[in-house]
Design an enzyme around this catalytic site. Structure first.
Site, PDB file in Angstrom:
ATOM      1  N   ARG A 128     -10.627   8.071   4.292  1.00 48.71           N
ATOM      2  CA  ARG A 128     -11.237   6.870   3.690  1.00 48.71           C
ATOM      3  C   ARG A 128     -12.650   6.615   4.244  1.00 48.71           C
ATOM      4  O   ARG A 128     -13.527   6.158   3.518  1.00 48.71           O
ATOM      5  CB  ARG A 128     -10.313   5.672   3.960  1.00 48.71           C
ATOM      6  CG  ARG A 128     -10.780   4.346   3.376  1.00 48.71           C
ATOM      7  CD  ARG A 128      -9.704   3.284   3.588  1.00 48.71           C
ATOM      8  NE  ARG A 128     -10.198   1.940   3.414  1.00 48.71           N
ATOM      9  CZ  ARG A 128     -10.162   1.266   2.241  1.00 48.71           C
ATOM     10  NH1 ARG A 128      -9.672   1.815   1.173  1.00 48.71           N
ATOM     11  NH2 ARG A 128     -10.626   0.027   2.159  1.00 48.71           N
ATOM     12  N   ILE A 144     -14.918  -1.173  -2.157  1.00 47.78           N
ATOM     13  CA  ILE A 144     -13.799  -0.230  -2.056  1.00 47.78           C
ATOM     14  C   ILE A 144     -12.595  -1.125  -1.772  1.00 47.78           C
ATOM     15  O   ILE A 144     -12.642  -1.997  -0.901  1.00 47.78           O
ATOM     16  CB  ILE A 144     -14.033   0.818  -0.943  1.00 47.78           C
ATOM     17  CG1 ILE A 144     -12.829   1.754  -0.785  1.00 47.78           C
ATOM     18  CG2 ILE A 144     -14.359   0.203   0.396  1.00 47.78           C
ATOM     19  CD1 ILE A 144     -13.078   2.911   0.225  1.00 47.78           C
ATOM     20  N   SER A 145     -11.517  -0.949  -2.529  1.00 49.31           N
ATOM     21  CA  SER A 145     -10.381  -1.874  -2.424  1.00 49.31           C
ATOM     22  C   SER A 145      -9.668  -1.736  -1.078  1.00 49.31           C
ATOM     23  O   SER A 145      -9.708  -0.688  -0.434  1.00 49.31           O
ATOM     24  CB  SER A 145      -9.396  -1.619  -3.563  1.00 49.31           C
ATOM     25  OG  SER A 145     -10.062  -1.706  -4.800  1.00 49.31           O
ATOM     26  N   GLN A 146      -8.975  -2.816  -0.708  1.00 45.44           N
ATOM     27  CA  GLN A 146      -8.143  -2.849   0.505  1.00 45.44           C
ATOM     28  C   GLN A 146      -7.112  -1.707   0.429  1.00 45.44           C
ATOM     29  O   GLN A 146      -6.540  -1.457  -0.646  1.00 45.44           O
ATOM     30  CB  GLN A 146      -7.439  -4.199   0.492  1.00 45.44           C
ATOM     31  CG  GLN A 146      -6.454  -4.456   1.586  1.00 45.44           C
ATOM     32  CD  GLN A 146      -5.551  -5.650   1.243  1.00 45.44           C
ATOM     33  OE1 GLN A 146      -5.353  -5.977   0.063  1.00 45.44           O
ATOM     34  NE2 GLN A 146      -5.024  -6.280   2.248  1.00 45.44           N
ATOM     35  N   PRO A 147      -6.843  -1.020   1.552  1.00 44.45           N
ATOM     36  CA  PRO A 147      -5.896   0.110   1.518  1.00 44.45           C
ATOM     37  C   PRO A 147      -4.554  -0.252   0.876  1.00 44.45           C
ATOM     38  O   PRO A 147      -4.014   0.511   0.075  1.00 44.45           O
ATOM     39  CB  PRO A 147      -5.717   0.466   3.003  1.00 44.45           C
ATOM     40  CG  PRO A 147      -6.982   0.019   3.654  1.00 44.45           C
ATOM     41  CD  PRO A 147      -7.432  -1.190   2.892  1.00 44.45           C
TER      42      PRO A 147
END
Ligand code: SAM
Length: 213
Positions: A34, A60-63
Site C-alpha cells: 500500500r 486512497i480509501s481506508q484499508p
C-alpha cells in the site's frame, strides 16, 4: 520501516478484528504494498486506519473499506471486473490479485497516469485502464462479473446495472454528499437483489450518471 510487519498488523487489528474473513481478500491485503500507492511523505502512514490524500482533492480509501468492498465482490480467479475510480491504483492492485482481468476507469488523467506507472512497475499485467466518465461503464468489454465504484453516488448508475453479468455483483456507496451506505447489487436471471451494509463516506462520483461536476 518494516512495511511487511505494518501490513500484518493492519490485517490483524483493522480487518480481521472487524470481521473480514475471506482468506483470499486477507491474503491480497497482506501482499500488496500500500505504501507504494501514496506520496513519499505519507508512506509511514500508509497502513494507518484512515484514508489519505492522493492529490486533486481525492483519497486512497481506508484499508478496511478496501477489504470490505472487495469481500462483497465475491471474486473468483476467472472473473472479469470493472472498477470506477482508479485513484491511486491500490484497490486496482487488490482486484488484480483476485480476478482474471481488471478494467479500471478514472476521470482525472494525472491520477490515472501515476496509478498506471505503479501498477506496471509491480507487474500487474491483467489491468487495463481508461480515462473517462466511469458512470457510463465500459460497454464494449462487458458484461462484468464484478463492478466496484469507489466514489459516492447519488443513485445507482443504470449503465452499470446493465453491464453486470447474470450472477454478477455491483458494489457501490450510495447516498448524499456527506454520507452513504454501501450497497451490494446482484443480478439474477429475473432481476436484481439489493443488500445494504454499513455506512461510509466517499468523495463524489462525478459524471453523467453521478453528481454534476
Ligand atoms: N480506489 C481508489 C484507491 O484505492 O486509491 C480510491 C478512489 S477515490 C476514493 C475515488 C476516485 O474516483 C477519485 O480518484 C475520483 O477522481 C474518481 N472518480 C469520481 N468520479 C468518477 C467517474 N465518473 N469516473 C471515473 N472516476 C471517477
Amino acid at each position: 520501516m518494516d512495511y511487511k510487519r505494518e501490513r500484518e498488523r493492519m490485517v490483524l487489528t483493522q480487518l480481521e478484528a472487524r470481521g473480514i474473513t475471506d482468506p483470499i481478500v486477507l491474503a491480497a491485503m497482506r501482499k500488496v504494498p500500500r505504501h507504494v500507492f501514496v506520496g513519499e511523505a505519507l508512506q509511514a502512514q500508509a497502513y494507518g486506519d484512515f484514508p489519505l490524500p492522493i492529490g486533486h482533492e481525492q483519497t486512497i480509501s481506508q484499508p478496511y473499506m478496501v477489504a470490505e468492498m472487495t469481500q462483497l465482490l465475491e471474486l473468483t480467479p476467472e472473473d472479469q471486473v470493472l472498477e470506477i475510480g482508479t485513484g491511486s491504483g491500490y484497490q486496482t492492485a487488490i482486484l488484480a490479485e483476485l480476478a482474471h482481468k481488471v478494467y479500471t476507469i478514472e476521470r482525472i488523467r494525472e491520477l490515472l497516469i501515476e496509478a498506471k506507472k505503479k501498477l506496471d512497475r509491480l507487474k500487474y499485467l491483467n489491468v487495463v485502464t481508461r480515462c473517462a466518465d466511469g458512470t457510463n461503464g465500459w460497454p464494449e468489454e462487458g458484461p462484468f462479473d464484478g463492478i466496484i465504484v469507489t466514489a459516492g453516488a447519488p443513485h445507482v448508475p443504470e449503465p452499470l446495472k446493465k453491464q453486470l453479468a447474470i450472477g454478477g455483483r455491483l458494489v457501490i456507496p450510495v447516498g448524499d454528499v456527506y454520507s452513504q451506505v454501501l450497497m451490494q447489487i446482484t443480478r439474477k436471471k429475473d432481476g436484481f437483489i439489493e443488500r445494504t451494509t454499513g455506512g461510509c463516506r466517499f468523495v463524489k462520483l462525478i459524471g453523467n450518471h453521478g453528481w454534476g461536476g
